[in-house]
Design an enzyme around this catalytic site. Structure first.
Site, PDB file in Angstrom:
ATOM      1  N   GLU A  94      67.153   5.790   0.788  1.00  0.00           N
ATOM      2  CA  GLU A  94      66.570   7.121  -0.182  1.00  0.00           C
ATOM      3  C   GLU A  94      64.951   7.811   0.345  1.00  0.00           C
ATOM      4  OE1 GLU A  94      67.174   6.549  -3.514  1.00  0.00           O
ATOM      5  OE2 GLU A  94      68.225   4.770  -2.851  1.00  0.00           O
ATOM      6  N   TRP A 102      67.041  10.750   2.032  1.00  0.00           N
ATOM      7  CA  TRP A 102      67.436  11.188   1.232  1.00  0.00           C
ATOM      8  C   TRP A 102      66.446  12.556   1.129  1.00  0.00           C
ATOM      9  CZ3 TRP A 102      71.564  13.133  -1.640  1.00  0.00           C
ATOM     10  CH2 TRP A 102      72.806  12.002  -1.768  1.00  0.00           C
ATOM     11  N   TRP A 106      75.719  30.112 -17.803  1.00  0.00           N
ATOM     12  CA  TRP A 106      75.067  28.861 -18.700  1.00  0.00           C
ATOM     13  C   TRP A 106      74.927  29.675 -19.823  1.00  0.00           C
ATOM     14  CZ3 TRP A 106      74.453  24.816 -15.908  1.00  0.00           C
ATOM     15  CH2 TRP A 106      75.136  25.492 -14.228  1.00  0.00           C
ATOM     16  N   ASN A 150      63.894   7.322 -11.493  1.00  0.00           N
ATOM     17  CA  ASN A 150      65.256   8.358 -10.998  1.00  0.00           C
ATOM     18  C   ASN A 150      66.430   8.165 -11.694  1.00  0.00           C
ATOM     19  OD1 ASN A 150      66.602   9.682  -9.119  1.00  0.00           O
ATOM     20  ND2 ASN A 150      67.897   8.017  -8.160  1.00  0.00           N
ATOM     21  N   TRP A 207      70.281  25.145 -14.629  1.00  0.00           N
ATOM     22  CA  TRP A 207      69.707  23.933 -14.058  1.00  0.00           C
ATOM     23  C   TRP A 207      68.485  24.529 -13.886  1.00  0.00           C
ATOM     24  CZ3 TRP A 207      67.868  24.879  -8.818  1.00  0.00           C
ATOM     25  CH2 TRP A 207      69.077  25.266  -8.470  1.00  0.00           C
ATOM     26  N   TRP A 267      68.503  18.835  -8.704  1.00  0.00           N
ATOM     27  CA  TRP A 267      68.856  19.735 -10.067  1.00  0.00           C
ATOM     28  C   TRP A 267      69.731  19.898  -9.846  1.00  0.00           C
ATOM     29  CZ3 TRP A 267      68.034  19.671 -14.948  1.00  0.00           C
ATOM     30  CH2 TRP A 267      67.356  18.824 -15.276  1.00  0.00           C
TER      31      TRP A 267
HETATM   32  C1  LIG Z   1      67.299  15.871 -10.929  1.00  0.00           C
HETATM   33  C2  LIG Z   1      66.026  15.317 -10.490  1.00  0.00           C
HETATM   34  C3  LIG Z   1      64.829  15.481 -10.040  1.00  0.00           C
HETATM   35  C4  LIG Z   1      64.064  14.793  -8.904  1.00  0.00           C
HETATM   36  N1  LIG Z   1      62.966  15.730  -8.994  1.00  0.00           N
HETATM   37  C5  LIG Z   1      61.985  14.592  -7.364  1.00  0.00           C
HETATM   38  C6  LIG Z   1      60.643  15.310  -7.510  1.00  0.00           C
HETATM   39  O1  LIG Z   1      59.982  16.574  -7.962  1.00  0.00           O
HETATM   40  N2  LIG Z   1      60.020  14.886  -6.166  1.00  0.00           N
HETATM   41  C7  LIG Z   1      60.567  13.568  -6.059  1.00  0.00           C
HETATM   42  O2  LIG Z   1      59.570  12.898  -4.939  1.00  0.00           O
HETATM   43  N3  LIG Z   1      61.759  13.317  -6.019  1.00  0.00           N
HETATM   44  C8  LIG Z   1      62.618  13.512  -7.169  1.00  0.00           C
HETATM   45  N4  LIG Z   1      63.792  13.562  -7.299  1.00  0.00           N
HETATM   46  C9  LIG Z   1      64.029  12.202  -6.506  1.00  0.00           C
HETATM   47  C10 LIG Z   1      64.162  10.315  -7.419  1.00  0.00           C
HETATM   48  O3  LIG Z   1      63.628  10.059  -8.620  1.00  0.00           O
HETATM   49  C11 LIG Z   1      62.380   9.811  -7.311  1.00  0.00           C
HETATM   50  O4  LIG Z   1      62.172  10.304  -6.114  1.00  0.00           O
HETATM   51  C12 LIG Z   1      61.996   9.048  -7.631  1.00  0.00           C
HETATM   52  O5  LIG Z   1      62.757   8.349  -8.659  1.00  0.00           O
HETATM   53  C13 LIG Z   1      60.570   8.720  -7.389  1.00  0.00           C
HETATM   54  O6  LIG Z   1      60.108   7.178  -7.965  1.00  0.00           O
HETATM   55  P1  LIG Z   1      59.733   5.969  -6.703  1.00  0.00           P
HETATM   56  O7  LIG Z   1      58.464   6.700  -5.574  1.00  0.00           O
HETATM   57  O8  LIG Z   1      59.802   4.210  -7.058  1.00  0.00           O
HETATM   58  O9  LIG Z   1      61.365   5.733  -5.954  1.00  0.00           O
HETATM   59  P2  LIG Z   1      62.104   4.554  -4.565  1.00  0.00           P
HETATM   60  O10 LIG Z   1      63.241   4.222  -5.273  1.00  0.00           O
HETATM   61  O11 LIG Z   1      61.190   3.656  -4.964  1.00  0.00           O
HETATM   62  O12 LIG Z   1      61.788   6.242  -3.111  1.00  0.00           O
HETATM   63  C14 LIG Z   1      60.899   6.113  -2.216  1.00  0.00           C
HETATM   64  C15 LIG Z   1      60.986   7.547  -1.815  1.00  0.00           C
HETATM   65  O13 LIG Z   1      62.108   7.888  -1.679  1.00  0.00           O
HETATM   66  C16 LIG Z   1      62.014   9.214  -1.691  1.00  0.00           C
HETATM   67  N5  LIG Z   1      63.448   9.478  -2.807  1.00  0.00           N
HETATM   68  C17 LIG Z   1      63.829   7.958  -3.923  1.00  0.00           C
HETATM   69  N6  LIG Z   1      65.011   8.864  -4.191  1.00  0.00           N
HETATM   70  C18 LIG Z   1      65.087  10.004  -3.833  1.00  0.00           C
HETATM   71  C19 LIG Z   1      65.751  11.049  -4.605  1.00  0.00           C
HETATM   72  N7  LIG Z   1      66.736  10.796  -4.824  1.00  0.00           N
HETATM   73  N8  LIG Z   1      65.919  12.601  -3.387  1.00  0.00           N
HETATM   74  C20 LIG Z   1      65.051  12.667  -2.443  1.00  0.00           C
HETATM   75  N9  LIG Z   1      63.815  11.762  -2.741  1.00  0.00           N
HETATM   76  C21 LIG Z   1      64.182  10.466  -2.895  1.00  0.00           C
HETATM   77  C22 LIG Z   1      60.983   9.306  -2.494  1.00  0.00           C
HETATM   78  O14 LIG Z   1      59.959  10.470  -1.942  1.00  0.00           O
HETATM   79  C23 LIG Z   1      60.422   8.119  -3.614  1.00  0.00           C
HETATM   80  O15 LIG Z   1      58.710   7.801  -3.841  1.00  0.00           O
HETATM   81  C24 LIG Z   1      64.729  13.809  -8.468  1.00  0.00           C
HETATM   82  C25 LIG Z   1      65.648  13.436  -8.536  1.00  0.00           C
HETATM   83  C26 LIG Z   1      66.465  14.205  -9.304  1.00  0.00           C
HETATM   84  C27 LIG Z   1      67.737  13.267 -10.395  1.00  0.00           C
END
Ligand SMILES: Cc1cc2nc3c(=O)[nH]c(=O)nc-3n(C[C@H](O)[C@H](O)[C@H](O)COP(=O)(O)OP(=O)(O)OC[C@H]3O[C@@H](n4cnc5c(N)ncnc54)[C@H](O)[C@@H]3O)c2cc1C
Length: 467
Positions: free
Chosen positions: A272, A275, A304, A339, A357, A380
């Site tokens: 994660e 990513w 769109w 997420n 989007w 997105w």
């Molecule tokens: C449409 C969409 C919009 C999103 N917008 C954002 C946003 O504005 N800011 C944001 O930080 N994340 C965003 N994400 C990614 C992800 O949803 C969040 O990072 C995650 O839900 C944060 O929860 P957590 O800290 O408990 O994650 P955990 O599961 O604990 O993951 C740890 C860290 O890894 C990073 N991470 C995890 N998944 C992703 C991912 N798919 N993409 C990028 N980084 C990731 C984050 O920094 C997160 O805090 C988005 C995802 C989608 C599908």
């Protein structure tokens, strides 16, 4: 009192003492003074949410106290736009006889332009800029494929990343030592931003570190299995702190390595975090992404739907699809969304309502505490099938099946759509017309199956003519 030349550290999304390479190196070089710019109009243009800005203001207050304990004063300068910053920094450096500026890079286009301009302007008055990559483990441009370009697909990027990330690179930078007192007073942090759920999002370093430690301690086995279930508190919820830099990426990895030995958890959580880096590397190497364009140029020509009332129903959590509405309401109520539900709500907007989007991207930014340009744009574009390594256009999330799979007892929906709380587990994700009418919940705004069919036809025709 110290009389050695002063070094200026410019804080932005790195509001922490620990694991801050620019601060660590500046403090090694000599006495340090900090500066932070409040840029309200620019932030508004970037759609930064009032809640996120409120979190930044509170974190700055805390951070200023921590800096004070190290005798590092923090000055605050308010401007409207980034373009004013090089001039303000020139004045500041002249006034305080500063010869060195230190900062951690930010990667979106406006931020990069601001930093490059600042570096050039300051060079004219013989101030040297020292730039670091505090927000990522491996700097953009350093993880490349065999032909020397940025990967377009996540898995090979992630494999190459893992090969390069050795223990030395993963070690967090130490906090700066306490310096001699300077004859410069810290500024009060003025009020800016808006309200947010302070019960959910604390700002002290202690509380943020405790969130990190507790998550890592409890997550053995459970993270990989439970991270997709929005009713369960199985993810770290560290994203707002990573976004504003109240915790460092190396700190997270160090705690992971030191505290928890479960290999599956390590691998998944690191994935994660990779990513996050993937999207930062993409933003840094592809200016199109900062210009509202699709990663796949062909997708810029997609048509769109323009439908303000459908868009508004999605924003308000009144689509009549309980899992979608729960997500949209969680976003507004808490400033965060799980997420899995971000993916479901984004797919609903782009694949079933066929709304641009970019509107969804902006709405998320306007409400998220963790609103981060690179990750939000990446998420997105992924969901809309227009981005790097994005979901194929023909994979259209079925909101009913997603809900049954990932919220099997309906607890997530019950929490955020309380009008449905009396419905049993089996029916809660697709309540009958009668239940909707009795409970005051909207009937589904679209028919899932026919919209899915239409989207598939539109996309396949589009791709045929674009060839
Ligand atoms: C449409 C969409 C919009 C999103 N917008 C954002 C946003 O504005 N800011 C944001 O930080 N994340 C965003 N994400 C990614 C992800 O949803 C969040 O990072 C995650 O839900 C944060 O929860 P957590 O800290 O408990 O994650 P955990 O599961 O604990 O993951 C740890 C860290 O890894 C990073 N991470 C995890 N998944 C992703 C991912 N798919 N993409 C990028 N980084 C990731 C984050 O920094 C997160 O805090 C988005 C995802 C989608 C599908």
């Amino acid at each position: 009192m110290s009389h050695s030349p002063l070094h200026l550290i410019w804080f932005r999304n790195d509001l922490r003492l620990n694991d801050n390479p620019a601060l660590f190196n500046a403090a090694k070089a000599g006495s340090v003074v900090g500066v932070f710019f409040i840029c309200e109009k620019q932030w508004q243009e970037h759609n930064d949410s009032p809640a996120k800005l409120g979190l930044i203001a509170d974190r700055l207050r805390e951070f200023s106290k921590e800096l004070k304990q190290k005798n590092i004063p923090l000055k605050i300068i308010a401007v409207d736009y980034f373009t004013e910053i090089p001039g303000k920094l020139t004045q500041f450096c002249k006034k305080h006889a500063i010869h060195d500026l230190w900062f951690n890079n930010e990667y979106p286009l406006n931020e990069k332009k601001r930093d490059d301009q600042t570096e050039q302007e300051l060079k004219k008055i013989s101030v040297t800029s020292h730039r670091f990559n505090g927000d990522v483990i491996l700097p953009p441009g350093s993880v490349l494929n065999n032909s020397g370009s940025m990967f377009q697909v996540f898995t090979p990027f992630s494999n190459a990343w893992r090969l390069r990330a050795n223990p030395e690179i993963l070690t967090a930078f130490k906090p700066p030592r306490k310096q001699s007192e300077l004859a410069i007073e810290s500024d009060e942090i003025p009020q800016f931003g808006g309200e947010y759920r302070t019960d959910l999002w604390q700002v002290t370093t202690k509380s943020i570190h405790s969130r990190l430690h507790k998550f890592v301690e409890r997550s053995e086995q459970s993270y990989k299995e439970l991270r997709d279930f929005p009713a369960i508190n199985a993810t770290s919820t560290l994203s707002p702190y990573l976004t504003i830099g109240a915790v460092g990426i190396r700190e997270c990895i160090q705690v992971l390595i030191e505290t928890n030995s479960d290999e599956a958890f390590h691998r998944q959580w690191l994935t994660e975090l990779i990513w996050r880096e993937f999207y930062r590397h993409l933003i840094a190497t592809n200016p199109r992404l900062s210009q509202g364009l699709c990663f796949k140029p062909v997708a810029d020509n997609l048509q769109w739907q323009v439908n303000q009332s459908n868009f508004q129903r999605w924003c308000d959590g009144k689509t009549g699809f309980p899992i979608v509405d729960a997500g949209m309401r969680q976003l507004k109520q808490t400033g965060w969304m799980h997420n899995r539900v971000r993916m479901i709500t984004a797919a609903f907007l782009t694949k079933l309502l066929r709304i641009d989007w970019r509107l969804g991207e902006a709405h998320f930014m306007q409400h998220l505490m963790d609103g981060d340009f690179a990750s939000n744009n990446g998420g997105w574009q992924w969901s809309a099938s227009v981005g790097a390594d994005s979901v194929p256009y023909f994979r259209i999330f079925n909101p009913y099946r997603q809900a049954e799979k990932f919220d099997p007892q309906g607890n997530y929906v019950r929490k955020f759509v309380p009008e449905l709380s009396s419905i049993n587990d089996k029916k809660i994700h697709q309540p009958s017309t009668l239940s909707c009418e009795t409970l005051g919940y909207p009937n589904p705004m679209i028919d899932y199956a026919s919209e899915r069919k239409k989207t598939l036809e539109i996309w396949s025709e589009f791709l045929n003519t674009a060839r």
